[in-house]
Write a protein that holds these residues in place. Structure first.
Motif, PDB file in Angstrom:
ATOM      1  N   GLY A  63       0.801  -1.220   0.000  1.00  0.00           N
ATOM      2  CA  GLY A  63       0.000   0.000   0.000  1.00  0.00           C
ATOM      3  C   GLY A  63       0.832   1.268   0.000  1.00  0.00           C
ATOM      4  N   PRO A  64       1.743   1.427   0.979  1.00  0.00           N
ATOM      5  CA  PRO A  64       2.549   2.642   1.015  1.00  0.00           C
ATOM      6  C   PRO A  64       3.365   2.849  -0.272  1.00  0.00           C
ATOM      7  CG  PRO A  64       2.673   1.543   3.119  1.00  0.00           C
ATOM      8  CD  PRO A  64       1.890   0.641   2.221  1.00  0.00           C
ATOM      9  N   GLN A  65       3.869   1.764  -0.874  1.00  0.00           N
ATOM     10  CA  GLN A  65       4.619   1.924  -2.131  1.00  0.00           C
ATOM     11  C   GLN A  65       3.702   2.400  -3.251  1.00  0.00           C
ATOM     12  OE1 GLN A  65       6.139  -2.047  -2.269  1.00  0.00           O
ATOM     13  NE2 GLN A  65       8.200  -1.431  -1.662  1.00  0.00           N
ATOM     14  N   THR A  66       2.502   1.825  -3.291  1.00  0.00           N
ATOM     15  CA  THR A  66       1.540   2.244  -4.314  1.00  0.00           C
ATOM     16  C   THR A  66       1.198   3.725  -4.142  1.00  0.00           C
ATOM     17  OG1 THR A  66       0.606   0.026  -4.129  1.00  0.00           O
ATOM     18  CG2 THR A  66      -0.658   1.627  -5.400  1.00  0.00           C
ATOM     19  N   LEU A  67       1.012   4.120  -2.898  1.00  0.00           N
ATOM     20  CA  LEU A  67       0.706   5.528  -2.622  1.00  0.00           C
ATOM     21  C   LEU A  67       1.848   6.419  -3.108  1.00  0.00           C
ATOM     22  CD1 LEU A  67      -1.023   7.751  -1.274  1.00  0.00           C
ATOM     23  CD2 LEU A  67       0.157   7.269   0.866  1.00  0.00           C
ATOM     24  N   ALA A  68       3.086   5.994  -2.861  1.00  0.00           N
ATOM     25  CA  ALA A  68       4.235   6.794  -3.280  1.00  0.00           C
ATOM     26  C   ALA A  68       4.212   6.994  -4.794  1.00  0.00           C
ATOM     27  CB  ALA A  68       5.535   6.117  -2.841  1.00  0.00           C
ATOM     28  N   HIS A  69       3.853   5.937  -5.552  1.00  0.00           N
ATOM     29  CA  HIS A  69       3.771   6.063  -7.013  1.00  0.00           C
ATOM     30  C   HIS A  69       2.695   7.071  -7.400  1.00  0.00           C
ATOM     31  CE1 HIS A  69       6.518   3.156  -8.775  1.00  0.00           C
ATOM     32  NE2 HIS A  69       6.317   2.398  -7.703  1.00  0.00           N
ATOM     33  N   ILE A  70       1.567   7.019  -6.704  1.00  0.00           N
ATOM     34  CA  ILE A  70       0.477   7.957  -7.017  1.00  0.00           C
ATOM     35  C   ILE A  70       0.930   9.387  -6.754  1.00  0.00           C
ATOM     36  CG2 ILE A  70      -1.831   8.716  -6.302  1.00  0.00           C
ATOM     37  CD1 ILE A  70      -2.471   5.754  -5.716  1.00  0.00           C
ATOM     38  N   GLN A  71       1.626   9.552  -5.611  1.00  0.00           N
ATOM     39  CA  GLN A  71       2.052  10.907  -5.243  1.00  0.00           C
ATOM     40  C   GLN A  71       3.131  11.441  -6.189  1.00  0.00           C
ATOM     41  OE1 GLN A  71       3.084   9.950  -1.244  1.00  0.00           O
ATOM     42  NE2 GLN A  71       1.228  10.883  -0.372  1.00  0.00           N
ATOM     43  N   ALA A  72       3.916  10.502  -6.768  1.00  0.00           N
ATOM     44  CA  ALA A  72       5.002  10.941  -7.643  1.00  0.00           C
ATOM     45  C   ALA A  72       4.462  11.470  -8.977  1.00  0.00           C
ATOM     46  CB  ALA A  72       5.962   9.781  -7.896  1.00  0.00           C
ATOM     47  N   ASP A  73       3.196  11.179  -9.276  1.00  0.00           N
ATOM     48  CA  ASP A  73       2.618  11.621 -10.543  1.00  0.00           C
ATOM     49  C   ASP A  73       1.911  12.955 -10.330  1.00  0.00           C
ATOM     50  OD1 ASP A  73       1.108  12.099 -12.776  1.00  0.00           O
ATOM     51  OD2 ASP A  73       0.457  10.014 -13.021  1.00  0.00           O
ATOM     52  N   PRO A  74       2.471  14.052 -10.886  1.00  0.00           N
ATOM     53  CA  PRO A  74       1.864  15.370 -10.619  1.00  0.00           C
ATOM     54  C   PRO A  74       0.427  15.445 -11.135  1.00  0.00           C
ATOM     55  CG  PRO A  74       3.699  15.518 -12.214  1.00  0.00           C
ATOM     56  CD  PRO A  74       3.676  14.118 -11.708  1.00  0.00           C
ATOM     57  N   GLY A  75       0.102  14.625 -12.143  1.00  0.00           N
ATOM     58  CA  GLY A  75      -1.258  14.640 -12.685  1.00  0.00           C
ATOM     59  C   GLY A  75      -2.286  14.084 -11.711  1.00  0.00           C
ATOM     60  N   LEU A  76      -1.814  13.398 -10.687  1.00  0.00           N
ATOM     61  CA  LEU A  76      -2.751  12.785  -9.742  1.00  0.00           C
ATOM     62  C   LEU A  76      -2.851  13.564  -8.434  1.00  0.00           C
ATOM     63  CD1 LEU A  76      -1.848   9.022 -10.271  1.00  0.00           C
ATOM     64  CD2 LEU A  76      -3.759  10.313 -11.237  1.00  0.00           C
ATOM     65  N   LYS A  77      -2.372  14.792  -8.453  1.00  0.00           N
ATOM     66  CA  LYS A  77      -2.400  15.618  -7.249  1.00  0.00           C
ATOM     67  C   LYS A  77      -3.847  15.748  -6.743  1.00  0.00           C
ATOM     68  CE  LYS A  77      -0.409  20.123  -5.908  1.00  0.00           C
ATOM     69  NZ  LYS A  77      -0.926  20.098  -4.624  1.00  0.00           N
ATOM     70  N   GLY A  78      -4.016  15.609  -5.444  1.00  0.00           N
ATOM     71  CA  GLY A  78      -5.349  15.786  -4.859  1.00  0.00           C
ATOM     72  C   GLY A  78      -6.206  14.533  -4.877  1.00  0.00           C
ATOM     73  N   LEU A  79      -5.716  13.426  -5.454  1.00  0.00           N
ATOM     74  CA  LEU A  79      -6.500  12.180  -5.448  1.00  0.00           C
ATOM     75  C   LEU A  79      -6.434  11.560  -4.047  1.00  0.00           C
ATOM     76  CD1 LEU A  79      -8.017   9.830  -6.792  1.00  0.00           C
ATOM     77  CD2 LEU A  79      -5.805   8.890  -7.475  1.00  0.00           C
ATOM     78  N   PRO A  80      -7.571  11.517  -3.334  1.00  0.00           N
ATOM     79  CA  PRO A  80      -7.511  11.020  -1.957  1.00  0.00           C
ATOM     80  C   PRO A  80      -7.353   9.489  -1.899  1.00  0.00           C
ATOM     81  CG  PRO A  80      -9.729  11.756  -2.484  1.00  0.00           C
ATOM     82  CD  PRO A  80      -8.904  11.993  -3.698  1.00  0.00           C
TER      83      PRO A  80
END
Lengths: 129, 669
Positions: A63-80
């Motif tokens: 989970g935490p690794q997946t979250l890190a990938h999401i956060q690394a993508d600027p296009g996904l900013k704000g996705l809760p």
């Protein structure tokens, strides 16, 4: 914030099934179900959901690794992203929140309550910037 | 124009003349036409002439028993609704078979209150003539998860077997615990979500045990073996039980986390010491900004906020800001003031502060305030809803769950005592009109059990004339709600009752110093645990604990320090045992513990941990001299060492004596 679509990420099929019914029948949301972090990233790339519910303990990408990938993508900013975990000790909750999760829900959960709990978390977030 | 409904009619079949007269008078006054029979023979003749709406049949007639008469009526296709009059209120088996085999919907037990009789017969008439309760037409969807739950059951049985096998593999020398950990972890999360909480709990315990092992705690094959056995036992119970009583998962118990916003440094220092002594987690802040910083990403359960910050308005603003943080909305707050002032109290009430306390709040008072806030913070009221109408059950549960209450539901009222023991609700919500046992009967059944005498009961009914209300209160209910329910009203009534009854119960049942149960409530609950374990074929361990050389502690270090030792031991005991275990201050420096579903070996591990933890703590006498404290314990186990709590306690006490004789600081099993 307004939720219409939820992506559920969990390697346990029984959890996916019951979360799916709960979020659809009681939450009234559309759901997409995937079984791993990699599938989650692919699903998000194909169609951005309004919310991600992410299991913590998964083989390969957790989970935490997946979250890190999401956060690394600027296009996904704000996705809760809400973590779903069977080990919700205070210490873990703090750790997950510090990683940038919108909230933490514990397993086992009551399927009657799950959408309400999700809504309580997203309501506290307010409008995404 | 709809036709006038026909006059309701009743045939009383009972050989007791005065009983028949009483029923006749009552029902005639309500506009019924009443005929009588003193025997089964007379009843047959009467039924041959005219069929009434309802036949009230006594269980014991001179020429037949009531059951036979009802069977005869059913066999002959008689359309009258039979009501069975029973003299044996407790014989649930017979009542249940009447319902399942002969379709008897209503059973009345003698002696019966005549007001209630009227209510029950009118209800039966409505059911008979097909005019159901007012809201039964608005059928809400049934439990949408019922099907999934049933389907999961097969898998659960397989998972339990496989986890038991993996546990045994992990217990063998050189065995790999990783597959067992993964399996236990999955089962913990999944089984509970599908409503199988015992399985979830056992899996959680197994997971923690295995993690301890990989974390360096020596592997104990006996303990793992015992766990594997528990899992297999649970599996066979699940096979035997048609359906689990569903309940919502109990949250993991965590230490209370307190925020103290106090500008005065010496108060902070004093509270820091007493918090430390009691092992409370307290974050101290001197200013509003510091408090906000401490609360970032960290959830506090309750807060003590000084009202001299420097002005009350500053304190109120701080509280509003703290409550606006994620997870902070329910923060329970005590306002601490240097002066007692009505305007200030009013201000606190308006700002929704939960308590108003006047300084100084050092030592014990601080702990008391935290406990009171803790008690209020337990928003998760546990409500048992007993109701045969699935649609209503569904709606009421959803409504209560939406307010974070834990809800367990029961459709078969004859299982109410089991359900109470298993779920241990804070409140019962009860329908009046149910098959076999009415709400009135259930109320009386609950009130007749010593343990549940004080349990709040709220009755729900579609018909609430004065008669129903009177009968409701006479049967022992505390309150009523009319159907169709107004959700906000139901929530308000339930939550207020639960909160006050919890406060009253805590004061009545708990020891002020240690916050553990007193002897009497302990004995009641302990005995209930034993009875439940016997029904389930599980073991229960009972321990007696006595602090070593406690008199010396008091004499050398002072009584206040002695009190502190007792309070700390109580807290360690409470934190190291599970919610379903029962801990008590037996008296003086003696404590008693009942460990549910636990054999002597597991119990010993639990108590040894507590003993080592206490031994590792350093206490300070009034003169500052450091010292350590140990305790001795004796463990006995039901059913091996006895069937009743008193017997098992006696054996545990003998073993405690042996532990003392053998040199103290040890546990004897």
């Amino acid at each position: 914030m307004d939720i219409r679509t939820v992506l559920v990420v969990d390697d346990e099929p029984d959890i996916r099934i019951v979360a799916d019914l709960s979020l659809r029948a009681i939450g009234g949301w559309q759901t997409t179900l995937v079984a791993s972090g990699a599938e989650a990233l692919a699903a998000i790339a194909a169609r951005r959901p309004d919310l991600v519910i992410l299991d913590v303990m998964m083989p390969e990408m957790d989970g935490p690794q997946t979250l890190a990938h999401i956060q690394a993508d600027p296009g996904l900013k704000g996705l809760p992203v809400i973590f779903l975990t069977a080990k919700a000790q205070t210490r873990d909750i703090e750790r997950f929140l510090a990683l940038g999760a919108a909230g933490v829900l514990s397993k086992p959960f009551d399927p009657m309550q799950l959408p309400g709990q999700v809504r309580a978390i997203t309501d506290a977030l307010g409008e995404p910037q | 124009m709809s036709p006038e409904p026909a006059t309701p009619s009743l045939l009383i079949v009972d050989d007791d003349d005065s009983f028949r007269a009483a029923v006749r008078t009552t029902m005639q006054a309500l506009g019924w036409r009443v005929t009588e029979a003193a025997s089964a023979g007379e009843a047959r003749s009467s039924l041959a002439l005219a069929v009434p709406d309802i036949v009230l049949v006594d269980g014991m007639l001179p020429d037949a028993n009531g059951r036979e008469l009802i069977a005869e009526m059913r066999a002959a296709g008689c359309p009258a609704e039979p009501i069975y009059l029973s003299a044996h209120f407790r014989d649930i088996q017979t009542l249940r078979s009447l319902n399942t085999e002969l379709g008897v919907q209503v059973v009345l037990s003698k002696p019966i209150d005549l007001v209630e009789l009227g209510v029950r017969l009118s209800g039966a008439l409505q059911g008979h003539r097909g005019a159901g309760p007012a809201d039964s037409s608005q059928l809400a969807p049934l439990d949408p998860f019922a099907e999934l739950r049933t389907a999961y059951r097969e898998q659960l049985l397989a998972h339990l077997t496989s986890l038991a096998t993996l546990l045994q593999a992990a217990a063998s020398p050189g065995g790999d615990p990783a597959p067992a950990i993964a399996s236990a972890h999955r089962l913990r999360g999944t089984a509970g979500t599908y409503g199988y909480f015992h399985a979830s709990q056992l899996a959680g315990q197994a997971e923690e045990l295995l993690l301890d092992m990989t974390g360096g705690v020596p592997r104990d094959p006996a303990l793992l073996g015992a766990h594997a056995t528990s899992l297999r036992e649970l599996r066979s119970r699940l096979l035997a039980e048609p359906e689990p009583i569903t309940a919502v998962a109990a949250p993991i118990r965590q230490a209370t986390r307190v925020l103290a916003l106090l500008p005065d440094r010496s108060t902070r220092e004093e509270l820091f010491r007493s918090a430390h002594e009691r092992m409370l987690e307290v974050d101290f802040a001197a200013t509003e900004d510091e408090a906000m910083q401490l609360s970032q990403g960290r959830v506090h359960d309750c807060a003590l906020v000084s009202l001299d910050l420097p002005a009350p308005d500053d304190a109120f603003r701080a509280v509003r800001r703290l409550r606006s943080l994620p997870g902070g909305a329910d923060l329970r707050v005590a306002g601490i003031s240097a002066i007692d002032d009505v305007t200030l109290r009013l201000g606190c009430a308006r700002e929704r502060l939960d308590l108003f306390e006047v300084a100084p709040i050092g030592g014990l008072r601080f702990i008391e305030i935290v406990r009171r806030l803790e008690l209020m913070g337990q928003t998760q009221a546990r409500v048992l809803v007993i109701e045969d109408d699935a649609a209503f059950l569904q709606r009421a549960s959803a409504c209560l769950r939406s307010r974070d209450m834990e809800v367990s539901t029961l459709q078969d009222p004859t299982r109410c005592l089991d359900a109470l023991d298993q779920f241990e609700p804070d409140l019962v919500l009860l329908d009046i009109v149910m098959p076999v046992l009415s709400g009135f009967d259930v109320c009386r059944l609950i009130r007749a059990s010593a343990r549940w005498r004080e349990l709040p009961i709220i009755v729900i009914s579609a018909r609430l004339g004065p008669e129903v209300r009177i009968a409701t209160f006479q049967s022992g209910a505390d309150d009523y709600v009319a159907k169709p329910i107004v959700e906000a009203e139901l929530i308000a009534r339930v939550s207020q009752r639960v909160q006050r009854s919890r406060q009253a119960q805590a004061q009545r049942e708990r020891d002020a110093l240690t916050n553990l149960l007193l002897r009497r409530p302990f004995s009641e609950r302990g005995q209930e645990r034993l009875s439940m374990a016997r029904r389930q074929g599980m073991a229960v361990s009972v321990a007696m604990i006595d602090v070593d050389h406690f008199k010396q502690v008091n004499d050398v270090h002072g009584h206040l320090v002695g009190d502190q030792v007792l309070a700390v031991l109580a807290q360690v005991l409470d934190q190291r045992t599970r919610a379903e275990d029962v801990c008590a201050r037996w008296g003086g420096e003696e404590f008693a513990v009942v460990l549910s579903n636990t054999g002597p070996d597991q119990a010993r591990v639990v108590l040894d941990r507590v003993r080592e933890e206490l031994l590792g703590l350093t206490f300070h006498g009034e003169d500052g001299a450091p010292f350590h404290v140990s305790f001795s314990g004796g463990i006995a186990c039901a059913p091996i060492d006895g069937a009743t709590l008193a017997e098992v306690l006696k054996t545990a006490d003998d073993r405690l004596f042996q532990a003392k004789q053998a040199g103290r600081n040890r546990i004897v099993t």
